[in-house]
Design a protein around this motif. Structure first.
Motif, short mmCIF file in Angstrom:
data_model
loop_
_atom_site.label_atom_id
_atom_site.label_comp_id
_atom_site.label_asym_id
_atom_site.label_seq_id
_atom_site.Cartn_x
_atom_site.Cartn_y
_atom_site.Cartn_z
N GLY A 196 0.80 -1.17 -0.10
CA GLY A 196 0.08 0.02 -0.01
C GLY A 196 0.87 1.48 -0.02
N VAL A 197 1.90 1.35 0.68
CA VAL A 197 2.82 2.63 0.77
C VAL A 197 3.53 2.67 -0.52
N SER A 198 4.05 1.47 -1.17
CA SER A 198 4.66 1.48 -2.39
C SER A 198 3.60 2.22 -3.61
N VAL A 199 2.59 1.63 -3.42
CA VAL A 199 1.33 2.37 -4.34
C VAL A 199 1.24 3.56 -4.35
N LEU A 200 1.13 3.77 -3.09
CA LEU A 200 0.63 5.41 -2.68
C LEU A 200 1.71 6.34 -3.33
#
Length: 299
Positions: free
Chosen positions: A285-289
Motif C-alpha cells: 500500500g505504501v509503495s502504490v501510494l
C-alpha cells in the motif's frame, strides 16, 4: 518449392519463440524462488504450522484475527514491533534520500580525485551487515566503545532509547548512503547540460538551476530511490539484531526480528507467516501510494 515455402514459416516460428527462450531462466528462478515460496507461505499462514510436529492443523484466518485482537498472545508484541519499524523508517528514509542527493551533487562536479571519492562513498555498501554490525557494536559499546572513550561520557548507544535509534539510523545511513548516491549520479548524468546552459542564459542562480532543472530531471529517480529505501528500511533486521538486540525492552525489535523469533525461535511458522503477510500488504500500500503521488507530480 514446398520445402522453400515451409522454410520461412519455420523461421517465423523460431523468431516468435526466441524472446520466450531468453525469458525462460528468469521465469524458472521467479517460479522457484518467489512465486512458489509466496504461495507456500500463504498456505502456512492458514495453519498452526510447526515443522517439528507431524500435524499441521488448519486454522483459517485465526492467525490474522489474533494479530488484530487486543489482548491476544501476539497482538501487543506485533504492533509494538510495527511501531519500532515505523520509527526506524520515518527516521532513516529522509536522511537516505537527502544525504545521498547532496553527495551525488558534489561527486557530479569535475575535480581531481573524483573517481577515488566515488569509490570511498560506495565502499561501505559492499560490506555485509554482519561486518558493519560488529564494527559499530565495538565502536559504540557503552562500556568499552571508542566513542564513549573519547567523549568521556557513558552514553548507552546500544542499550537504551533514543540513543539506540540514533545508533541504528546513523549506522544504516553510513552503510547504505553510497548505493543511493550512485543511483542519483546516474540520474544526474542523464540530465542534458543544455538545460543548465539555457538556465544560466536566463540569469538563473545555482538554487534556481537545482529547483527548476535538477529536481524535475531527477523525479523518476527519486521515486525509485524513495520506494526502494522505504522497503529496505521497513525490512530492517540485521542492524538491530547485531547492534542493539532489541534494546532494553524490545523497543528496537522490528517486525522482521519478531517474525524470525516467532518462526524459528518459537517454532510457530503459521503465525510468523501471517505477520509477514500483514507487513507485506502494508508495504504494498505504501509503495502504490508513493508511485501514485509521483505520477501526479509528473502530470
Amino acid at each position: 518449392m514446398a520445402a522453400d515455402a515451409r522454410a520461412p514459416r519455420a523461421v517465423q516460428r523460431h523468431g516468435r519463440l526466441t524472446p520466450y527462450l531468453f525469458l525462460l531462466p528468469f521465469r524458472v528462478l521467479f517460479l522457484g524462488f518467489v512465486l512458489i515460496p509466496a504461495v507456500f507461505g500463504l498456505w502456512v499462514s492458514f495453519h498452526d504450522y510447526d515443522y517439528l510436529l507431524p500435524g499441521k492443523p488448519w486454522v483459517g484466518l485465526q492467525n490474522y484475527v489474533d494479530l488484530f485482537t487486543p489482548g491476544s498472545r501476539d497482538s501487543a508484541d506485533y504492533w509494538k514491533s510495527m511501531l519500532a519499524t515505523g520509527i526506524f523508517t520515518v527516521a532513516s528514509v529522509p536522511l537516505l534520500i537527502v544525504c545521498p542527493l547532496g553527495v551525488a551533487l558534489l561527486l557530479n562536479r569535475a575535480f581531481r580525485g573524483r573517481a577515488f571519492f566515488r569509490a570511498v562513498f560506495f565502499a561501505p555498501y559492499v560490506l555485509g551487515v554482519a561486518v558493519v554490525g560488529l564494527l559499530f557494536r565495538f565502536v559504540l559499546d557503552p562500556n568499552i566503545g571508542a566513542v564513549n572513550y573519547y567523549l568521556g561520557h557513558a552514553i548507552p548507544w546500544t542499550t537504551e532509547v533514543p540513543w539506540a535509534w540514533v545508533s541504528l539510523v546513523g549506522m544504516t545511513v553510513w552503510w547504505t548512503l553510497g548505493f543511493n548516491a550512485v543511483i542519483y549520479l546516474a540520474g544526474l548524468q542523464d540530465i542534458s547540460p543544455e538545460l543548465y546552459e539555457a538556465a544560466r542564459v536566463d540569469g538563473a542562480s545555482r538554487w534556481d538551476e537545482f529547483r527548476t532543472v535538477t529536481l524535475p530531471g531527477l523525479r523518476p529517480v527519486m521515486a525509485f530511490v524513495t520506494t526502494v529505501t522505504i522497503l529496505a528500511s521497513a525490512n530492517m533486521f540485521g542492524q538491530s539484531f547485531l547492534l542493539t538486540k532489541g534494546a532494553s525492552a524490545n523497543e528496537t525489535r522490528t517486525a522482521i526480528m519478531l517474525v524470525a523469533q516467532t518462526g524459528f525461535g518459537n517454532n510457530r511458522q503459521g503465525m510468523a507467516a501471517a505477520m509477514s503477510y500483514v507487513l507485506a500488504l502494508i508495504l504494498m500500500g505504501v509503495s502504490v501510494l508513493n508511485i501514485r503521488l509521483t505520477q501526479r507530480r509528473e502530470a
